[in-house]
Structures are given as structure tokens and as C-alpha cells.
Write a protein that holds these residues in place. Structure first.
Motif, mmCIF file in Angstrom:
data_model
loop_
_atom_site.group_PDB
_atom_site.id
_atom_site.type_symbol
_atom_site.label_atom_id
_atom_site.label_comp_id
_atom_site.label_asym_id
_atom_site.label_seq_id
_atom_site.Cartn_x
_atom_site.Cartn_y
_atom_site.Cartn_z
ATOM 1 N N THR A 135 0.842 -1.190 0.000
ATOM 2 C CA THR A 135 0.000 0.000 0.000
ATOM 3 C C THR A 135 0.881 1.245 0.000
ATOM 4 O O THR A 135 1.995 1.237 0.537
ATOM 5 C CB THR A 135 -0.933 0.044 1.214
ATOM 6 N N ALA A 136 0.365 2.311 -0.599
ATOM 7 C CA ALA A 136 1.140 3.537 -0.770
ATOM 8 C C ALA A 136 0.823 4.557 0.320
ATOM 9 O O ALA A 136 -0.351 4.826 0.610
ATOM 10 C CB ALA A 136 0.851 4.140 -2.139
ATOM 11 N N TYR A 137 1.883 5.106 0.894
ATOM 12 C CA TYR A 137 1.797 6.243 1.808
ATOM 13 C C TYR A 137 2.511 7.397 1.095
ATOM 14 O O TYR A 137 3.727 7.365 0.938
ATOM 15 C CB TYR A 137 2.464 5.932 3.141
ATOM 16 N N ILE A 138 1.754 8.383 0.652
ATOM 17 C CA ILE A 138 2.295 9.422 -0.215
ATOM 18 C C ILE A 138 2.240 10.784 0.469
ATOM 19 O O ILE A 138 1.160 11.235 0.884
ATOM 20 C CB ILE A 138 1.537 9.477 -1.555
ATOM 21 N N GLN A 139 3.407 11.414 0.591
ATOM 22 C CA GLN A 139 3.508 12.762 1.123
ATOM 23 C C GLN A 139 3.756 13.723 -0.040
ATOM 24 O O GLN A 139 4.736 13.553 -0.776
ATOM 25 C CB GLN A 139 4.669 12.857 2.119
ATOM 26 N N LEU A 140 2.902 14.710 -0.211
ATOM 27 C CA LEU A 140 3.065 15.706 -1.263
ATOM 28 C C LEU A 140 3.715 16.951 -0.681
ATOM 29 O O LEU A 140 3.288 17.462 0.357
ATOM 30 C CB LEU A 140 1.706 16.064 -1.873
ATOM 31 N N ASP A 149 12.087 0.597 1.474
ATOM 32 C CA ASP A 149 10.637 0.741 1.338
ATOM 33 C C ASP A 149 10.206 2.182 1.073
ATOM 34 O O ASP A 149 9.138 2.606 1.507
ATOM 35 C CB ASP A 149 9.914 0.200 2.574
ATOM 36 N N GLY A 150 11.037 2.923 0.357
ATOM 37 C CA GLY A 150 10.642 4.288 0.060
ATOM 38 C C GLY A 150 11.584 4.970 -0.917
ATOM 39 O O GLY A 150 12.696 4.495 -1.167
ATOM 40 N N LEU A 151 11.121 6.097 -1.469
ATOM 41 C CA LEU A 151 11.944 6.906 -2.367
ATOM 42 C C LEU A 151 11.319 8.293 -2.508
ATOM 43 O O LEU A 151 10.275 8.590 -1.937
ATOM 44 C CB LEU A 151 12.098 6.231 -3.731
ATOM 45 N N CYS A 152 11.990 9.123 -3.299
ATOM 46 C CA CYS A 152 11.572 10.496 -3.506
ATOM 47 C C CYS A 152 11.363 10.754 -4.996
ATOM 48 O O CYS A 152 12.142 10.272 -5.828
ATOM 49 C CB CYS A 152 12.637 11.444 -2.933
ATOM 50 N N ILE A 153 10.329 11.509 -5.317
ATOM 51 C CA ILE A 153 10.049 11.893 -6.701
ATOM 52 C C ILE A 153 10.157 13.403 -6.813
ATOM 53 O O ILE A 153 9.601 14.139 -5.995
ATOM 54 C CB ILE A 153 8.649 11.437 -7.135
ATOM 55 N N MET A 154 10.866 13.863 -7.826
ATOM 56 C CA MET A 154 11.075 15.282 -8.043
ATOM 57 C C MET A 154 10.055 15.837 -9.051
ATOM 58 O O MET A 154 9.376 15.077 -9.732
ATOM 59 C CB MET A 154 12.505 15.514 -8.510
ATOM 60 N N GLU A 195 9.962 17.022 -12.041
ATOM 61 C CA GLU A 195 9.965 16.612 -13.443
ATOM 62 C C GLU A 195 9.873 15.100 -13.612
ATOM 63 O O GLU A 195 9.942 14.590 -14.734
ATOM 64 C CB GLU A 195 11.223 17.134 -14.139
ATOM 65 N N GLY A 196 9.718 14.367 -12.497
ATOM 66 C CA GLY A 196 9.572 12.919 -12.554
ATOM 67 C C GLY A 196 10.811 12.128 -12.212
ATOM 68 O O GLY A 196 10.772 10.896 -12.169
ATOM 69 N N SER A 197 11.940 12.820 -11.980
ATOM 70 C CA SER A 197 13.156 12.107 -11.574
ATOM 71 C C SER A 197 12.946 11.430 -10.223
ATOM 72 O O SER A 197 12.204 11.925 -9.372
ATOM 73 C CB SER A 197 14.334 13.079 -11.473
ATOM 74 N N VAL A 198 13.619 10.311 -10.048
ATOM 75 C CA VAL A 198 13.541 9.548 -8.803
ATOM 76 C C VAL A 198 14.875 9.647 -8.077
ATOM 77 O O VAL A 198 15.928 9.363 -8.651
ATOM 78 C CB VAL A 198 13.207 8.070 -9.077
ATOM 79 N N PHE A 199 14.837 10.068 -6.820
ATOM 80 C CA PHE A 199 15.999 10.081 -5.934
ATOM 81 C C PHE A 199 15.830 8.976 -4.890
ATOM 82 O O PHE A 199 14.693 8.704 -4.466
ATOM 83 C CB PHE A 199 16.134 11.414 -5.183
ATOM 84 N N PRO A 200 16.928 8.370 -4.425
ATOM 85 C CA PRO A 200 16.813 7.419 -3.313
ATOM 86 C C PRO A 200 16.155 8.054 -2.091
ATOM 87 O O PRO A 200 15.377 7.422 -1.394
ATOM 88 C CB PRO A 200 18.266 7.025 -3.034
ATOM 89 N N CYS A 201 16.486 9.319 -1.809
ATOM 90 C CA CYS A 201 15.749 10.150 -0.869
ATOM 91 C C CYS A 201 16.049 11.601 -1.247
ATOM 92 O O CYS A 201 16.949 11.863 -2.044
ATOM 93 C CB CYS A 201 16.075 9.837 0.590
ATOM 94 N N PHE A 253 19.494 12.819 -0.996
ATOM 95 C CA PHE A 253 20.430 12.010 -1.784
ATOM 96 C C PHE A 253 20.166 12.357 -3.249
ATOM 97 O O PHE A 253 19.555 11.585 -3.996
ATOM 98 C CB PHE A 253 20.174 10.522 -1.520
ATOM 99 N N PRO A 254 20.606 13.544 -3.691
ATOM 100 C CA PRO A 254 20.174 14.088 -4.979
ATOM 101 C C PRO A 254 20.905 13.529 -6.197
ATOM 102 O O PRO A 254 21.542 14.250 -6.962
ATOM 103 C CB PRO A 254 20.427 15.586 -4.804
ATOM 104 N N ILE A 255 20.818 12.220 -6.363
ATOM 105 C CA ILE A 255 21.328 11.561 -7.561
ATOM 106 C C ILE A 255 20.159 10.821 -8.196
ATOM 107 O O ILE A 255 19.575 9.924 -7.577
ATOM 108 C CB ILE A 255 22.465 10.576 -7.243
ATOM 109 N N ALA A 256 19.798 11.211 -9.416
ATOM 110 C CA ALA A 256 18.657 10.585 -10.076
ATOM 111 C C ALA A 256 18.981 9.143 -10.467
ATOM 112 O O ALA A 256 20.039 8.872 -11.036
ATOM 113 C CB ALA A 256 18.254 11.386 -11.306
#
Length: 337
Positions: A55-60, A252-257, A259-265, A268-271
Motif C-alpha cells: 500500500t502507498a503512503y504518499i507525502q506531497l 521501502d521508500g523513495l523520492c520523486i522530483m 519533473e519525474g526524476s527519482v531520488f533514493p531520498c 540524496f540528490p542523484i537521479a
């Protein structure tokens, strides 16, 4: 009960503040997606998480999410999806009025509003953010509390100029009848690079953790706080509870920027991919960075030989301060002798 997967989605870089410790450099709308782009990413995320039987827990968040015109459209879309268990908003707290609070209350899965507060007084908080922001946050908190609909969690970024105010902030949370407080460390990316000297050193981070544990009468020797990258305090009628937050990177988680890029968190700003081009399933399974981080033996220094099973140190802090995300955690005080 299905396992959770945590998403922190930065839907815009646009912001009404220029906080001194901000991890952003770009505060424009240049990378923002329109509604079709946001929907495409949303469906990409939820298809994968549903396929994982999670299940998704999404923070905007942002930037400032309340400045994103598509915010309410996105909340409505996510709110109706069975895969979404819980929604939250992370905000600077300056833009709440009765109409905003009323509109947010209409989304049943929007349970938590997280508001940044970096000091127990206007003097401390405003010195980090902007003059008058403390007072505006207090006004916003009053409006949200009056509605009685949300859990309010304050977010505190610990640095040299405010770390001594932590205990007084706990008292303020009690006085305000707040449900929670999250404590994170300052990791200097973006504008934060200009105040690199504000990063806690190892002894100061240890002292802060010891202060927390002492205030809750918890023995540190029997509880390994070094494995926690952040702490949360829950306030309730029976008192307060302290819990630690382990690192979610590659677990069990990650970050979305925007423009749609995915960061580990976010710190941790490496796409590792872009959800406009690849599925979350593919990014999660094929990222070489995530694979390296999942294997403790790849870590360097004492982190690689740490006897605390689930601890990998703070990979974001290691990357920021050393340039090597596999390096020893600069804040770890654990003695192996």
C-alpha cells in the motif's frame, strides 16, 4: 495487512520562502508537470505498488505544495485509489486560511499535515526561514486545530543555531496540543551549502540524541540510536512516546522530483531514473546505486563492519559531506574497540 511503501513527492520547486537551510537551488516552476504529467506518474507509481501487493503512503510537498494549482486535482485522484492507504502534505505552513483547510478536509485519506518549525521561538525560527514566518505558522496551526480533522506533525531540522531549543520545542508542542514532532538533521544541499558551518558535528549529534533519550528515560546502550536517521515524538493524553526512523533508501521508500526524476531520498540528490520514461518497478529493480546501498558489505570504514545489523548509517550525510555515498557516516559515534 499489506506492507507500506513510502513516497515523498515534490510536485513543485516553486516556493514563497528562501530558507537558509533549504536543499533547493531552483525555486521556479520550470520543471513542473501539468496535470497529464502528474497523472501519468501517479498511475506509474500505483501500478507498481499494487503489483507488489503493498500500500502507498504518499507525502506531497515542494517547494510549497499549496502553490501548485493542480494540488487539489492530484489529491482527489489519489484519494480514490484503493492502493493509497494514506496521504499527507509537507508545507511551510504560511498559506493556510479557512477555505484551504476546508478544501483539504474533503479528502478522506489525507490524514496528516506536516509543518516545518525550526525553533521554539520566533527569534530562532525566523532567523532560519524569514521574518514573520513563526507568527504565520502559529496562525495556520490554530486554523487547522479548530477544524479538528488532521493530525498535525511539526518538522524540526537540527543545526547548530537551534539544537539547544529542542526541549523547549517539546514543551511548545504540548502547549499547542500537537500530535507529533519529527526531528531531522541538517544536510547541506542547495542554499544550505552557504551555511555549511551549521551542520552538527558528531559530538553535537550524539549530545542531541542523548538529550532525547534521557528525557524519555531510555537507556542508549540497550537501544542503538545510531541506526536511526530521524526521530519522531508522538504526543497523546497519556504522555509522549519516542521512536526512531530507520533509513528507507532501497528498502521501502523513495523520492520523486517535480519533473519525474527519482531520488533514493530527497537528501540524496542523484537521479536513478525518471517515471516519465521508465516504470517504478524497473527503476527499483535495476538501479545500480540502490543495489550497492542494499549490501552492507559495500559500505566503507566502520559502517561496513558495524555489528548493528540493520544500520547503514546516513548515506545522504556521507554523500553530502564526503562526496562518497558509501563512506563512513560522519555522525556515527559507535566505538568498536
Amino acid at each position: 495487512m499489506k506492507d507500506p511503501f513510502f513516497i515523498q513527492w515534490h510536485i513543485t520547486n516553486f516556493c514563497n520562502l528562501r530558507c537558509r537551510h533549504c536543499y533547493q537551488e531552483d525555486f521556479s516552476k520550470d520543471r513542473d508537470l501539468d496535470w497529464p504529467g502528474l497523472k501519468k506518474i501517479s498511475d506509474n507509481i500505483l501500478t507498481t505498488i499494487n503489483g507488489w501487493n503493498k500500500t502507498a503512503y504518499i507525502q506531497l510537498t515542494g517547494g510549497e505544495p499549496l502553490l501548485k494549482k493542480e494540488l487539489f486535482l492530484l489529491l482527489g485522484h489519489l484519494n480514490q485509489k484503493p492502493t493509497v492507504e494514506e496521504l499527507g502534505i509537507i508545507t511551510n505552513g504560511l498559506l493556510f486560511d479557512r477555505e484551504v483547510v476546508k478544501r483539504l478536509s474533503g479528502f478522506s485519506k489525507l490524514k496528516k499535515i506536516k509543518i516545518s518549525l525550526d525553533g521554539s521561538s520566533a527569534e530562532i525560527h525566523n532567523s532560519i526561514r524569514t521574518q514573520g514566518s513563526f507568527e504565520k505558522v502559529m496562525k495556520g496551526l490554530s486554523l487547522i486545530k479548530h477544524k479538528g480533522r488532521f493530525q498535525i506533525i511539526l518538522m524540526f531540522t537540527a543545526m547548530k543555531r537551534n539544537v539547544k531549543s529542542l526541549l523547549s520545542l517539546l514543551k511548545l508542542c504540548e502547549d499547542l496540543d500537537i500530535e507529533g514532532l519529527i526531528i531531522e538533521r541538517f544536510i547541506p544541499w542547495g542554499r544550505g551549502r552557504e551555511i555549511l558551518k551549521e551542520v552538527l558535528d558528531q559530538d553535537q549529534w550524539k549530545e542531541m540524541v542523548e538529550t532525547l533519550f534521557d528525557s524519555f528515560s531510555i537507556e542508549m546502550e540497550n537501544n542503538h540510536p545510531i541506526s536511526y536517521q530521524a526521530f519522531q515524538i508522538s504526543f497523546h493524553k497519556g504522555g509522549q512516546d519516542l521512536s526512531g526512523a530507520p533509513c528507507v533508501i532501497g528498502v521501502d521508500g523513495l523520492c520523486i522530483m517535480p519533473e519525474g526524476s527519482v531520488f533514493p531520498c530527497r537528501r540524496f540528490p542523484i537521479a536513478i531514473g525518471n517515471l516519465r520514461e521508465d516504470s517504478l518497478k524497473t527503476i527499483w529493480a535495476k538501479s545500480e546505486i540502490l543495489e550497492k546501498l542494499r549490501r552492507k558489505e559495500n559500505l566503507k570504514g566502520k559502517c561496513g563492519r558495524c555489528v548493528v545489523k540493520d544500520c547503514r548509517g546516513c548515506r545522504s550525510l556521507a554523500l553530502c559531506l564526503t562526496g562518497d555515498y558509501l563512506a563512513e557516516d560522519p555522525h556515527c559515534w559507535y566505538d568498536f574497540k
